[in-house]
Design a protein around this motif. Structure first.
Motif, mmCIF file in Angstrom:
data_model
loop_
_atom_site.group_PDB
_atom_site.id
_atom_site.type_symbol
_atom_site.label_atom_id
_atom_site.label_comp_id
_atom_site.label_asym_id
_atom_site.label_seq_id
_atom_site.Cartn_x
_atom_site.Cartn_y
_atom_site.Cartn_z
ATOM 1 N N ASP A 22 0.865 -1.177 0.000
ATOM 2 C CA ASP A 22 0.000 0.000 0.000
ATOM 3 C C ASP A 22 0.906 1.233 0.000
ATOM 4 N N PRO A 23 0.765 2.138 -0.988
ATOM 5 C CA PRO A 23 1.686 3.288 -1.114
ATOM 6 C C PRO A 23 1.799 4.124 0.159
ATOM 7 N N ALA A 24 0.650 4.396 0.821
ATOM 8 C CA ALA A 24 0.689 5.243 2.019
ATOM 9 C C ALA A 24 1.443 4.545 3.152
ATOM 10 N N LYS A 25 1.162 3.243 3.327
ATOM 11 C CA LYS A 25 1.847 2.495 4.387
ATOM 12 C C LYS A 25 3.323 2.307 4.067
ATOM 13 N N LEU A 26 3.638 2.190 2.761
ATOM 14 C CA LEU A 26 5.030 2.056 2.352
ATOM 15 C C LEU A 26 5.823 3.304 2.740
ATOM 16 N N LYS A 27 5.223 4.468 2.482
ATOM 17 C CA LYS A 27 5.892 5.723 2.834
ATOM 18 C C LYS A 27 6.114 5.813 4.338
ATOM 19 N N GLU A 28 5.081 5.436 5.116
ATOM 20 C CA GLU A 28 5.182 5.489 6.572
ATOM 21 C C GLU A 28 6.244 4.517 7.085
ATOM 22 N N ALA A 29 6.259 3.304 6.511
ATOM 23 C CA ALA A 29 7.236 2.303 6.946
ATOM 24 C C ALA A 29 8.653 2.736 6.609
ATOM 25 N N THR A 30 8.829 3.370 5.449
ATOM 26 C CA THR A 30 10.147 3.844 5.042
ATOM 27 C C THR A 30 10.684 4.896 6.009
ATOM 28 N N LEU A 31 9.794 5.810 6.428
ATOM 29 C CA LEU A 31 10.199 6.842 7.379
ATOM 30 C C LEU A 31 10.589 6.224 8.719
ATOM 31 N N ASP A 32 9.816 5.202 9.156
ATOM 32 C CA ASP A 32 10.135 4.540 10.430
ATOM 33 C C ASP A 32 11.502 3.864 10.366
ATOM 34 N N ILE A 33 11.787 3.176 9.256
ATOM 35 C CA ILE A 33 13.042 2.432 9.134
ATOM 36 C C ILE A 33 14.242 3.369 9.074
ATOM 37 N N GLN A 34 14.028 4.576 8.541
ATOM 38 C CA GLN A 34 15.132 5.534 8.448
ATOM 39 C C GLN A 34 15.689 5.893 9.833
ATOM 40 N N HIS A 35 14.859 5.732 10.866
ATOM 41 C CA HIS A 35 15.276 6.127 12.215
ATOM 42 C C HIS A 35 15.867 4.950 13.000
ATOM 43 N N LEU A 36 15.962 3.796 12.378
ATOM 44 C CA LEU A 36 16.527 2.639 13.072
ATOM 45 C C LEU A 36 18.038 2.800 13.256
ATOM 46 N N SER A 37 18.534 2.271 14.358
ATOM 47 C CA SER A 37 19.982 2.266 14.578
ATOM 48 C C SER A 37 20.604 1.210 13.676
ATOM 49 N N PRO A 38 21.912 1.273 13.419
ATOM 50 C CA PRO A 38 22.569 0.263 12.582
ATOM 51 C C PRO A 38 22.320 -1.161 13.071
ATOM 52 N N GLU A 39 22.316 -1.336 14.410
ATOM 53 C CA GLU A 39 22.082 -2.676 14.958
ATOM 54 C C GLU A 39 20.662 -3.149 14.671
ATOM 55 N N ASP A 40 19.694 -2.245 14.882
ATOM 56 C CA ASP A 40 18.291 -2.602 14.624
ATOM 57 C C ASP A 40 18.054 -2.858 13.141
ATOM 58 N N LEU A 41 18.723 -2.067 12.293
ATOM 59 C CA LEU A 41 18.550 -2.241 10.852
ATOM 60 C C LEU A 41 19.069 -3.610 10.413
ATOM 61 N N LYS A 42 20.224 -4.000 10.973
ATOM 62 C CA LYS A 42 20.786 -5.310 10.629
ATOM 63 C C LYS A 42 19.855 -6.425 11.082
ATOM 64 N N GLN A 43 19.272 -6.278 12.285
ATOM 65 C CA GLN A 43 18.334 -7.273 12.794
ATOM 66 C C GLN A 43 17.108 -7.359 11.892
ATOM 67 N N ARG A 44 16.625 -6.195 11.450
ATOM 68 C CA ARG A 44 15.455 -6.175 10.560
ATOM 69 C C ARG A 44 15.762 -6.864 9.237
ATOM 70 N N GLN A 45 16.977 -6.674 8.743
ATOM 71 C CA GLN A 45 17.371 -7.341 7.503
ATOM 72 C C GLN A 45 17.289 -8.854 7.643
ATOM 73 N N MET A 46 17.771 -9.355 8.766
ATOM 74 C CA MET A 46 17.729 -10.798 8.994
ATOM 75 C C MET A 46 16.294 -11.295 9.088
ATOM 76 N N GLU A 47 15.437 -10.510 9.733
ATOM 77 C CA GLU A 47 14.030 -10.896 9.848
ATOM 78 C C GLU A 47 13.362 -10.951 8.482
ATOM 79 N N ILE A 48 13.665 -9.958 7.655
ATOM 80 C CA ILE A 48 13.076 -9.915 6.316
ATOM 81 C C ILE A 48 13.533 -11.120 5.500
ATOM 82 N N LYS A 49 14.820 -11.464 5.620
ATOM 83 C CA LYS A 49 15.338 -12.607 4.871
ATOM 84 C C LYS A 49 14.632 -13.891 5.292
#
Length: 403
Positions: free
Chosen positions: A89-116
């Motif tokens: 959903d375009p609106a939710k995609l924009k919101e999710a992108t903004l949320d992920i931009q604020h993740l710390s490097p450690e949290d971002l790496k963890q999220r990558q593993m979860e997505i995989k």
């Protein structure tokens, strides 16, 4: 469906950040006050003047093999990104992108593993499977026209990653797509040519496969079509096929490609997109000639009608076409066969450069055009310096002969 949409939105948001980077700003491209305009979108045929480095063996289809298993069921991160965006959903995609931009490097790496892990559990079809489904539809003669068009549109997206393009022929895709170039429907022919161009751009491995299948002659026939979209995409495919490919360029000249370009450039009624692509292809052919100094220069590059047509395009109201024409003139002036007097007396290059200088002086005071005008003036100055240098050589030669 809701869970799938949520997963795909998160995947898309994360991959947008990982793959897309920071969006580049576009310059304002229109101004009715001066009667000049930029093309409204970057054309897919206007490829970067990229050349593979010595250690970039793009002719080897295994170059990206190690990357195939990094993203679950997909053969590339590009494929995963396309799937995720298409199911978000375009609106939710924009919101999710903004949320992920604020993740710390450690949290971002963890999220990558979860997505995989999620993608592996979803067991979504790989790009290769999706390509095979589309190719099977093309090979099924009973499939209706609309489904054939859908299959081609899917392939158009899927062949963008180089590893997918390299797999296309192995899966029977090139043969199937090339067959559609003879379809009675012009839109089917157009998309088919577009696919061939996308698959072969900056890819010698696929270039050679398509050339060996004898497709260039058909594409050149299509480039003469009265259906502008078909002609434009066919010319784009031709340009992608023969870029930095000497064998392809030889075939191009054998099929009277030089006359095709000359006819487009000298015909003021030709569609602006065809003229842009033609002058871009001409500059690319000349640049390739300059890089291979040993080979004989085609007489085509010295044709007076061609040279005058290119110089005349420097006065076009289309700024993109102006810039491409000026760049082509620069390359033509560097050829061994260049006759500066022809550029002066037949083409009126001195007057064209002066008119362009006056135009750029007007544009440079407009903030919307200032950057463009400065870049163009730099290029114009380079062309003028080369031109005057060639004229000086002619004068010295003449004086020496008379003394």
């Amino acid at each position: 469906m809701g869970i799938s949409m949520s997963i795909s939105t998160t995947v898309a948001a994360l991959l947008v950040l990982l793959l897309m980077g920071i969006a580049r700003t576009e310059r304002v491209n229109k101004s009715s006050s001066v009667g000049l305009f930029w093309s409204t979108a970057k054309e897919e045929g206007d490829l970067l003047r990229w050349k593979p480095e010595a250690n970039d063996d793009l002719s080897d289809p295994t170059v990206h093999e190690e990357e195939r298993h990094l993203d679950g069921g997909f053969s590339s991160l590009d494929g995963m990104l396309q799937w995720a965006i298409g199911h978000s959903d375009p609106a939710k995609l924009k919101e999710a992108t903004l949320d992920i931009q604020h993740l710390s490097p450690e949290d971002l790496k963890q999220r990558q593993m979860e997505i995989k892990e999620l993608m592996e559990k979803l067991n979504t079809p790989s790009d290769a499977k999706l390509m095979k489904i589309a190719i099977d539809d093309l090979n099924n003669l009973s499939v209706p026209l609309e489904d054939r068009r859908r299959a081609l549109e899917e392939l158009l997206i899927l062949v963008e990653p180089i590893d997918n393009a390299n797999d296309l022929h192995k899966l029977g895709g090139l043969t199937a797509v090339i067959r559609e170039l003879d379809n009675v429907d012009p839109e089917i022919r157009t998309i088919s040519a577009w696919i061939l161009g996308k698959a072969s751009q900056n890819n010698p491995f696929v270039q050679n496969q398509i050339l060996e299948l004898g497709t260039l002659a058909k594409l050149m026939d299509m480039a003469r079509s009265n259906y502008v979209e078909e002609a434009t995409k066919a010319l784009y495919a031709i340009s992608a096929l023969i870029r930095n490919n000497l064998e392809g360029q030889e075939l191009f000249y054998m099929e009277a490609g030089d006359m095709m370009l000359q006819n487009i450039l000298s015909n003021s009624s030709s569609d602006i997109r065809l003229r842009r692509k033609s002058v871009f292809l001409l500059a690319d052919l000349v640049e390739c000639q300059l890089d291979s100094r040993k080979s004989k220069e085609p007489p085509f590059f010295s044709n007076h009608l061609l040279l005058k047509s290119v110089v005349d395009l420097m006065a076009s109201a289309d700024l993109d076409l102006q810039e491409k024409a000026l760049y082509a003139v620069k390359k033509l002036l560097l050829l061994r066969s260049t006759d500066a007097l022809v550029f002066k007396e037949v083409c009126g290059l001195d007057l064209a450069l002066q008119r362009m200088r006056e135009q750029l002086q007007q544009l440079i005071v407009d903030d919307k055009f200032k950057e463009y005008a400065q870049d163009m003036e730099n290029l114009r100055g380079e062309v003028e310096a080369i031109f005057l240098g060639e004229l000086d050589k002619v004068r010295r030669t003449t004086d020496s002969a008379l003394s």
